[in-house]
Motif scaffolding. Sequence first.
Motif, PDB file in Angstrom:
ATOM      1  N   SER A 129      -4.313 -13.358  10.266  1.00 41.16           N
ATOM      2  CA  SER A 129      -3.093 -12.977   9.542  1.00 41.16           C
ATOM      3  C   SER A 129      -3.431 -12.300   8.220  1.00 41.16           C
ATOM      4  O   SER A 129      -2.811 -11.302   7.843  1.00 41.16           O
ATOM      5  N   THR A 130      -4.433 -12.844   7.507  1.00 46.69           N
ATOM      6  CA  THR A 130      -4.849 -12.249   6.234  1.00 46.69           C
ATOM      7  C   THR A 130      -5.369 -10.833   6.435  1.00 46.69           C
ATOM      8  O   THR A 130      -5.070  -9.914   5.655  1.00 46.69           O
ATOM      9  N   THR A 131      -6.148 -10.629   7.501  1.00 47.15           N
ATOM     10  CA  THR A 131      -6.680  -9.299   7.805  1.00 47.15           C
ATOM     11  C   THR A 131      -5.565  -8.288   8.033  1.00 47.15           C
ATOM     12  O   THR A 131      -5.599  -7.165   7.527  1.00 47.15           O
ATOM     13  N   ILE A 132      -4.545  -8.701   8.794  1.00 44.04           N
ATOM     14  CA  ILE A 132      -3.424  -7.797   9.072  1.00 44.04           C
ATOM     15  C   ILE A 132      -2.630  -7.502   7.810  1.00 44.04           C
ATOM     16  O   ILE A 132      -2.227  -6.357   7.558  1.00 44.04           O
ATOM     17  N   VAL A 133      -2.398  -8.517   6.985  1.00 40.67           N
ATOM     18  CA  VAL A 133      -1.629  -8.322   5.754  1.00 40.67           C
ATOM     19  C   VAL A 133      -2.312  -7.303   4.843  1.00 40.67           C
ATOM     20  O   VAL A 133      -1.664  -6.418   4.265  1.00 40.67           O
ATOM     21  N   LEU A 134      -3.637  -7.383   4.732  1.00 37.82           N
ATOM     22  CA  LEU A 134      -4.370  -6.498   3.829  1.00 37.82           C
ATOM     23  C   LEU A 134      -4.439  -5.060   4.315  1.00 37.82           C
ATOM     24  O   LEU A 134      -4.714  -4.138   3.532  1.00 37.82           O
ATOM     25  N   HIS A 135      -4.192  -4.843   5.618  1.00 35.77           N
ATOM     26  CA  HIS A 135      -4.304  -3.492   6.168  1.00 35.77           C
ATOM     27  C   HIS A 135      -3.010  -3.021   6.832  1.00 35.77           C
ATOM     28  O   HIS A 135      -3.017  -2.078   7.613  1.00 35.77           O
ATOM     29  N   ALA A 136      -1.908  -3.663   6.504  1.00 37.65           N
ATOM     30  CA  ALA A 136      -0.624  -3.287   7.111  1.00 37.65           C
ATOM     31  C   ALA A 136      -0.147  -1.937   6.583  1.00 37.65           C
ATOM     32  O   ALA A 136      -0.395  -1.594   5.429  1.00 37.65           O
ATOM     33  N   PRO A 137       0.548  -1.158   7.423  1.00 38.19           N
ATOM     34  CA  PRO A 137       1.072   0.132   6.969  1.00 38.19           C
ATOM     35  C   PRO A 137       2.251  -0.053   6.022  1.00 38.19           C
ATOM     36  O   PRO A 137       2.881  -1.108   6.000  1.00 38.19           O
ATOM     37  N   GLN A 138       2.538   0.990   5.248  1.00 40.17           N
ATOM     38  CA  GLN A 138       3.709   0.960   4.375  1.00 40.17           C
ATOM     39  C   GLN A 138       4.968   1.094   5.234  1.00 40.17           C
ATOM     40  O   GLN A 138       4.948   1.696   6.308  1.00 40.17           O
ATOM     41  N   GLU A 139       6.062   0.532   4.747  1.00 38.35           N
ATOM     42  CA  GLU A 139       7.325   0.624   5.467  1.00 38.35           C
ATOM     43  C   GLU A 139       7.816   2.066   5.503  1.00 38.35           C
ATOM     44  O   GLU A 139       7.736   2.797   4.513  1.00 38.35           O
ATOM     45  N   ARG A 140       8.321   2.472   6.656  1.00 39.69           N
ATOM     46  CA  ARG A 140       8.856   3.825   6.803  1.00 39.69           C
ATOM     47  C   ARG A 140      10.201   3.937   6.081  1.00 39.69           C
ATOM     48  O   ARG A 140      11.041   3.044   6.172  1.00 39.69           O
ATOM     49  N   LYS A 249       6.514   4.414  15.134  1.00 37.32           N
ATOM     50  CA  LYS A 249       5.284   5.197  14.961  1.00 37.32           C
ATOM     51  C   LYS A 249       4.493   4.734  13.736  1.00 37.32           C
ATOM     52  O   LYS A 249       4.055   5.541  12.893  1.00 37.32           O
ATOM     53  N   ASP A 250       4.325   3.405  13.636  1.00 37.12           N
ATOM     54  CA  ASP A 250       3.629   2.818  12.480  1.00 37.12           C
ATOM     55  C   ASP A 250       2.224   3.363  12.306  1.00 37.12           C
ATOM     56  O   ASP A 250       1.746   3.548  11.178  1.00 37.12           O
ATOM     57  N   TRP A 251       1.523   3.611  13.416  1.00 36.52           N
ATOM     58  CA  TRP A 251       0.130   4.017  13.331  1.00 36.52           C
ATOM     59  C   TRP A 251      -0.045   5.476  12.934  1.00 36.52           C
ATOM     60  O   TRP A 251      -1.161   5.902  12.616  1.00 36.52           O
ATOM     61  N   ASP A 252       1.035   6.254  12.953  1.00 38.06           N
ATOM     62  CA  ASP A 252       0.926   7.656  12.548  1.00 38.06           C
ATOM     63  C   ASP A 252       0.595   7.788  11.065  1.00 38.06           C
ATOM     64  O   ASP A 252       0.090   8.822  10.620  1.00 38.06           O
ATOM     65  N   ARG A 253       0.897   6.743  10.296  1.00 42.43           N
ATOM     66  CA  ARG A 253       0.676   6.779   8.850  1.00 42.43           C
ATOM     67  C   ARG A 253      -0.586   6.023   8.442  1.00 42.43           C
ATOM     68  O   ARG A 253      -0.778   5.712   7.261  1.00 42.43           O
ATOM     69  N   VAL A 260      -7.929  -0.104  13.735  1.00 44.40           N
ATOM     70  CA  VAL A 260      -8.921  -0.970  14.388  1.00 44.40           C
ATOM     71  C   VAL A 260      -8.998  -2.312  13.673  1.00 44.40           C
ATOM     72  O   VAL A 260      -9.091  -3.373  14.316  1.00 44.40           O
ATOM     73  N   THR A 261      -8.936  -2.305  12.343  1.00 45.26           N
ATOM     74  CA  THR A 261      -8.985  -3.554  11.568  1.00 45.26           C
ATOM     75  C   THR A 261      -7.782  -4.437  11.889  1.00 45.26           C
ATOM     76  O   THR A 261      -7.919  -5.655  12.041  1.00 45.26           O
ATOM     77  N   GLY A 265      -7.776  -8.148  13.545  1.00 44.21           N
ATOM     78  CA  GLY A 265      -7.049  -9.290  12.990  1.00 44.21           C
ATOM     79  C   GLY A 265      -6.133  -9.918  14.018  1.00 44.21           C
ATOM     80  O   GLY A 265      -6.044 -11.147  14.121  1.00 44.21           O
ATOM     81  N   PHE A 266      -5.461  -9.073  14.803  1.00 47.13           N
ATOM     82  CA  PHE A 266      -4.562  -9.594  15.828  1.00 47.13           C
ATOM     83  C   PHE A 266      -5.332 -10.346  16.911  1.00 47.13           C
ATOM     84  O   PHE A 266      -4.913 -11.416  17.365  1.00 47.13           O
TER      85      PHE A 266
END
Length: 318
Positions: A129-140, A249-253, A260-261, A265-266
């Motif tokens: 969860s920590t890994t995902i939080v640190l590398h999450a995309p910005q909100e569209r 399209k979260d990964w487009d940004r 991959v990170t 994390g997932f």
Amino acid sequence: MEGGSWKESYKGMSADNIKGLVLALSSSVFIGASFIVKKKGLKKAGASGIRAGSGGYTYLYEPLWWVGMITMIVGEIANFAAYAFAPAILVTPLGALSIIISAALAHIILREKLHIFGILGCVLCVVGSTTIVLHAPQEREIESVKEVWDLATEPAFLFYAALVIAAIGSLSVMSVKALGIALKLTLSGTNQLMYPQTWVFAFVVITCVLTQMNYLNKALDTFNTAVVSPIYYVMFTSLTILASVIMFKDWDRQSPTQIVTEMCGFMTILSGTFLLHKTKDMADGSPSLPVRLSKHTDEDGFGTEGIPLRRQDSSRAP
């Protein structure tokens, strides 16, 4: 040069993402506790009537079940609000915290055993969860609910929706996010309630929630809490992330490294939930025999007539 490019690529979490993070974490606390309270209520109701796993609805008359239900509703409201501020790929995986809370409370309150590898599973969930939080995309940035509707009616997402129409979980989250955005924009002065798309999303949310609650009650009454929670989480999260990637399209940004990170994390979270599930019936370092128990068997392996249903150790004296 490398240091400068790293700073440019990592801008930290936005204010909206932080709001979504806090709401998602508080949601997990309430939802994790609600599993235990509802389980206690279902047990009390099942002792005096037809169990939910057998199609009964006597739990509706049990106050303890309603306490758990209200707790879950509070958690879902916080979760609902989180989707209005942060992307689903950030909010949804944080539901792993509810698994940790429910497993810990089940060990303390319901006396369900938690093996050392189950504890390791909890740690893996936190790390992932920590890994995902640190590398999450910005909100569209969304200006209108009609923009969400356009995203939802693109061929790619319509094809996905047709494939998973039976797995309602991921569709409910997309509708919740759309409805949350509509309410957020309305409260900020841009009325979205006049659009019919807003009410279509609201109808989908209500339908999905009622369906999920019905099957979740049956699952909780039939199976162990530490089995239900991880399976519910893994399926729900996997489908939601896939739906969000297709629709928003979260990964487009994001860069390939960030994607991959996030996936690492997932997978770490999935490994943790797998350990929690796989080691639930392990006691004293040894796995129990894979014997399916009757629905009307108590937690010590005895039927309603007091007959032991688990196979006994052959070394014991008759």
